[in-house]
Scaffold this motif. Structure first.
Motif, mmCIF file in Angstrom:
data_model
loop_
_atom_site.group_PDB
_atom_site.id
_atom_site.type_symbol
_atom_site.label_atom_id
_atom_site.label_comp_id
_atom_site.label_asym_id
_atom_site.label_seq_id
_atom_site.Cartn_x
_atom_site.Cartn_y
_atom_site.Cartn_z
ATOM 1 N N SER B 66 0.825 -1.212 0.000
ATOM 2 C CA SER B 66 0.000 0.000 0.000
ATOM 3 C C SER B 66 0.858 1.262 0.000
ATOM 4 O O SER B 66 0.339 2.372 0.040
ATOM 5 C CB SER B 66 -0.925 -0.004 1.216
ATOM 6 O OG SER B 66 -0.153 0.022 2.390
ATOM 7 N N ASP B 67 2.168 1.092 -0.048
ATOM 8 C CA ASP B 67 3.050 2.254 -0.099
ATOM 9 C C ASP B 67 2.845 2.995 -1.417
ATOM 10 O O ASP B 67 2.985 2.404 -2.488
ATOM 11 C CB ASP B 67 4.506 1.769 0.007
ATOM 12 C CG ASP B 67 5.461 2.900 0.326
ATOM 13 O OD1 ASP B 67 5.287 3.976 -0.295
ATOM 14 O OD2 ASP B 67 6.351 2.726 1.156
ATOM 15 N N PRO B 68 2.482 4.292 -1.358
ATOM 16 C CA PRO B 68 2.157 4.997 -2.614
ATOM 17 C C PRO B 68 3.338 5.096 -3.577
ATOM 18 O O PRO B 68 3.148 5.371 -4.754
ATOM 19 C CB PRO B 68 1.710 6.382 -2.150
ATOM 20 C CG PRO B 68 2.189 6.523 -0.755
ATOM 21 C CD PRO B 68 2.272 5.139 -0.185
ATOM 22 N N HIS B 69 4.553 4.874 -3.105
ATOM 23 C CA HIS B 69 5.694 5.053 -4.008
ATOM 24 C C HIS B 69 6.342 3.753 -4.432
ATOM 25 O O HIS B 69 7.309 3.759 -5.170
ATOM 26 C CB HIS B 69 6.737 5.945 -3.339
ATOM 27 C CG HIS B 69 6.248 7.338 -3.134
ATOM 28 N ND1 HIS B 69 6.066 8.207 -4.173
ATOM 29 C CD2 HIS B 69 5.854 7.983 -2.020
ATOM 30 C CE1 HIS B 69 5.595 9.342 -3.704
ATOM 31 N NE2 HIS B 69 5.454 9.242 -2.403
ATOM 32 N N PHE B 248 11.444 10.822 -5.523
ATOM 33 C CA PHE B 248 11.776 9.397 -5.492
ATOM 34 C C PHE B 248 12.386 8.953 -6.816
ATOM 35 O O PHE B 248 12.362 7.790 -7.157
ATOM 36 C CB PHE B 248 10.518 8.577 -5.194
ATOM 37 C CG PHE B 248 10.091 8.652 -3.762
ATOM 38 C CD1 PHE B 248 10.608 7.776 -2.827
ATOM 39 C CD2 PHE B 248 9.182 9.614 -3.345
ATOM 40 C CE1 PHE B 248 10.227 7.848 -1.505
ATOM 41 C CE2 PHE B 248 8.802 9.698 -2.019
ATOM 42 C CZ PHE B 248 9.319 8.813 -1.094
ATOM 43 N N GLU B 249 12.935 9.906 -7.585
ATOM 44 C CA GLU B 249 13.292 9.582 -8.964
ATOM 45 C C GLU B 249 14.446 8.597 -9.113
ATOM 46 O O GLU B 249 14.563 7.941 -10.133
ATOM 47 C CB GLU B 249 13.579 10.868 -9.737
ATOM 48 C CG GLU B 249 12.293 11.566 -10.114
ATOM 49 C CD GLU B 249 12.517 12.877 -10.798
ATOM 50 O OE1 GLU B 249 13.474 12.991 -11.565
ATOM 51 O OE2 GLU B 249 11.710 13.795 -10.558
#
Lengths: 466, 304
Positions: B66-69, B248-249
């Motif tokens: 469920s981590d959005p990233h 987070f790139e």
């Protein structure tokens, strides 16, 4: 064959006995404080650790130990306290990590100086001991009462405040002059901010004017990395970051949306440098010192940075007089007309390791280090603010031209929450600000992502307020 | 009496091997095997800054999903490993061919290889500092100094193309590993095969394609697998170069595991992320072993 085996066994034996010997030596060093009858005093070594360039935080403890030894002598106790100091270079998370790992291997320093917002995390992990007795102590009786809040967690006092500071907005006087401001107007600006006459919107507009008229390359600059300053804006928009009753962090959606919108607008209006959040600190300081930028969300200790390192293109290191002639300091203007301006303080505190065997001596040392003279020594050298009334009344402190101008800001100050999960909250908000500033996300999308991230990172430690 | 005789027998049989292999077995179990066991245990706990471990089932893995990233991070990992691997293997092969096949003089080949090895023996921090200086966004950066020769404004390469920078920095340093392995493999090809090929009038292209490549198939496979594993788990150059940012790139799974464990102090969650990496690495080993027939390749050379 047998020889080889004997050799191996012998080596193992020698190694293990050497290791066992080391263990014993260690034990001896830290053993007992019982008063001995001999005339040579028993030496008790206390270790104290800090991080960063402000070494006075631990050096003051050495000074205090001299006084403690005098007291012990007059009380007829045959003990001599020695303070060993250590300083750490590196990021804050690394500094905390080092303390935690040192504690795990029973090597924690007795006194550990750190930013107050880590108190919750360290208390939850049983790394530090409560210091409730300090509240009754005479040495801390004139402590500014708000500072107790910064060291209180789950109803207990966990640390002794060491210093505090002001995080003013620096404004460049030269650029305002280029815009046609008189000296009188320039020097009155902090007062107008204090009264709520000059608002955050006025600040943005003025920055825009400076930029369009070519008086400044940039209107506004803030720190390039995550840090407490960003939360001051959240407080300015009325956010509550922590609910002490439930011991939960709060995501105040309305206020945080305004906070993110603010940084988005700054970037859209091109008031901040492109990709400010990927800049080096050095470049930020250079931009500020070389009259390229009008407003800078800084900290009063930045004066120390500019004096200690060569940031000015022509002058190299500048002096304090130069700073005061070229820069003014004001509170962060109120978000609404007539509102209350804000600033944020990030008190540094002394915590005491839960493993210390000398809690009584350490407590006495912490009482002695609150001495106004010692406070002033640290404050004047490193541009920080005193924690007690006695410290604020000290003549040498009062005479300092920089600190005198920001001492009043303590009345408008706010703090970060002492919650264990705060560093996660802070870094998520910073990422959201970075995303809107770099133009990678709209404020709405960033807000949505932030909420999802915080829910995931903090789980039931988070309370969301619509 | 008989018992002591048996003891002597056992000692005689196992004594020397245990003395010779013991230290390595110990080393491997302490530094390689034990961490995997610990990670597996920790992945199912909620260990945080307080260092207390309480079993919490699969919640770390649920949190990961469920981590959005997480999908961006997985995507970054795939891009990073694939392209860095490409540079690692092909540049390594090209360098090996250059220094062993095309440059006939051994001293020159050795000199070129040594120069290419230099970044590997310098500390990562120094190596990355040079890259940072190269990409520096101010007008003093090497890249921007070069741009100014063509009247181009200073660019912010590291902020705008962070992944490219990360892949370049990692790819160039990683190529030296393949280069060494391939060079020695090419050198072990008997010289008369080259002579025979030349007598038959073979072109450079067909010598490389039909003689060298088949002979270095096993090292190629090995280097590819080895580099996949080390790229999956390495993060130090990314940490030093971009810290996983901007945003987070350039955050890859290994770096994310580091950040969660040592920046957010979520040791349990960080271990869960690391466990996923261990499983992925095992999967790759299995695929190479079975599907690409690596087991068949670990046999005596068929050339001689």
């Amino acid at each position: 064959m047998k020889k080889t085996m004997t050799g191996v066994l012998a080596t193992v034996l020698v190694c293990s006995s050497v290791l066992a010997g080391c263990g014993k030596a260690e034990e001896k060093k830290t053993a007992g404080t019982g008063v001995s009858a001999t005339s040579t005093p028993e030496v008790v070594t206390l270790t104290a650790q800090t991080a960063g360039i402000e070494k006075t935080r631990v050096d003051n403890l050495v000074q205090a130990s001299l006084k403690l030894n005098e007291e012990l002598k007059s009380q007829g106790k045959n003990i001599e306290v020695k303070v060993e100091t250590k300083s750490f270079d590196g990021s804050w998370p690394d500094y905390v990590k080092q303390f935690m790992l040192a504690s795990q291997s029973n090597k924690a320093p007795d006194i550990y100086a750190i930013g107050h917002e880590y108190v919750g995390m360290l208390a939850d992990g049983n790394y530090i001991m409560p210091l409730d007795s300090l509240k009754q102590s005479k040495a801390y009786s004139d402590l500014f009462p708000v500072l107790w809040e910064s060291v209180t967690y789950k109803g207990k006092i966990w640390a002794a405040p060491q210093d505090t500071e002001a995080r003013p907005v620096f404004y460049n006087k030269g650029i305002l002059k280029k815009l046609g401001w008189s000296d009188q107007q320039i020097n009155d600006l902090p007062e107008k901010v204090k009264k709520g006459e000059f608002t955050l919107d006025d600040m943005t507009q003025l920055a825009q004017e400076a930029k369009t008229k070519g008086a400044a390359e940039f209107g506004i600059v803030h720190r390039p990395v995550d840090g407490p300053d960003f939360q001051a804006l959240a407080y300015n928009f009325g956010a509550k970051l922590y609910d002490p009753a439930d011991n939960k962090l709060v995501l105040d959606k309305k206020a945080v949306a305004k906070q993110i919108q603010y940084y988005y607008d700054l970037a859209q209006k091109k008031l901040i440098p492109d990709s400010l959040t990927t800049m080096e600190w050095k470049n930020v300081h250079q931009t500020v010192v070389n009259e390229k930028n009008l407003f800078y969300f800084g900290g009063v200790w930045n004066v120390n940075n500019w004096v200690s390192d060569a940031f000015h293109d022509q002058l190299g290191k500048v002096d304090v007089k130069w700073v005061n002639e070229h820069m003014g300091m004001m509170l962060i203007p109120a978000a609404e007309k007539g509102g209350k301006p804000v600033t944020l303080s990030h008190p540094f505190v002394y915590t005491v390791s839960a493993q210390t065997k000398q809690s009584e001596l350490v407590t006495r040392l912490l009482e002695l280090v609150a001495d106004p003279k010692l406070q002033t020594e640290h404050n004047v050298k490193t541009y920080h603010l005193p924690i007690t009334k006695g410290g604020a009344d000290d003549a040498t402190f009062k005479a300092d031209i920089t600190l005198g101008k920001v001492a009043y800001m303590s009345e408008y100050t706010t703090f970060l929450p002492n919650h264990e999960g705060f560093s996660k909250y802070s870094s998520a908000v910073f990422k959201a600000i970075q995303a809107v500033e770099l133009g990678k996300q709209t404020p709405d999308a960033a807000m949505k992502d932030l909420e999802a991230q915080l829910k995931n990172d903090l789980g039931d430690q988070l309370k969301i307020v619509q | 009496m008989e018992k002591s005789n048996r003891m002597t027998m056992i000692l005689r049989r196992w004594g020397l091997p245990s003395v010779m292999l013991g230290p390595f077995v110990l080393l491997i179990s302490i530094f390689f095997f034990l961490p995997v066991v610990l990670i597996t245990i920790l992945a199912f706990t909620n260990m945080d800054s307080a260092m207390r471990w309480n079993y919490n089932g699969l919640s770390n893995f649920k949190k990961m999903l469920s981590d959005p990233h997480i999908f961006e991070i997985i995507n970054n990992t795939v891009i990073y490993v694939f392209f860095t691997l490409l540079i690692n293997v092909f540049l390594g092969l090209a360098l090996a061919l250059l220094t062993t096949y095309f440059i006939k003089k051994e001293t020159v080949g050795l000199a070129v290889r040594t120069i290419w090895m230099l970044p590997r023996i310098s500390p990562p921090v120094v190596y990355v500092l040079i890259w940072l200086w190269f990409f520096d966004p101010s007008e003093y950066g090497v890249l921007n100094s070069l741009r100014s020769l063509f009247d181009l404004p200073p660019g912010k390469f590291l902020a705008e193309n962070p992944m490219t920078a990360v892949i370049l920095a990692n790819g160039l340093i990683g190529a030296s590993y393949g280069m060494i392995i391939f060079s020695s493999a090419i050198k072990s090809i008997p010289g008369d095969l080259f002579m025979a090929a030349r007598v038959d009038g073979a072109s450079h292209r067909s010598i490389i394609a039909d003689l060298i490549i088949p002979a270095v198939r096993w090292p190629l496979m090995f280097v590819t697998l080895w580099q996949i594993m080390s790229l999956l788990t390495s993060y130090e150059y990314i940490l030093l170069l971009t810290k996983g940012g901007p945003l987070f790139e350039t955050e890859v799974l290994a770096l994310y595991s580091y950040h969660t464990a040592f920046q957010n102090f979520e040791y349990g969650y960080g271990s869960a992320v690391a466990l996923v990496l261990v499983l992925v690495a095992l999967l790759f080993s299995f695929i190479f072993w079975k599907v690409f027939g690596m087991s068949k390749m670990i046999k005596a050379s068929r050339i001689e």
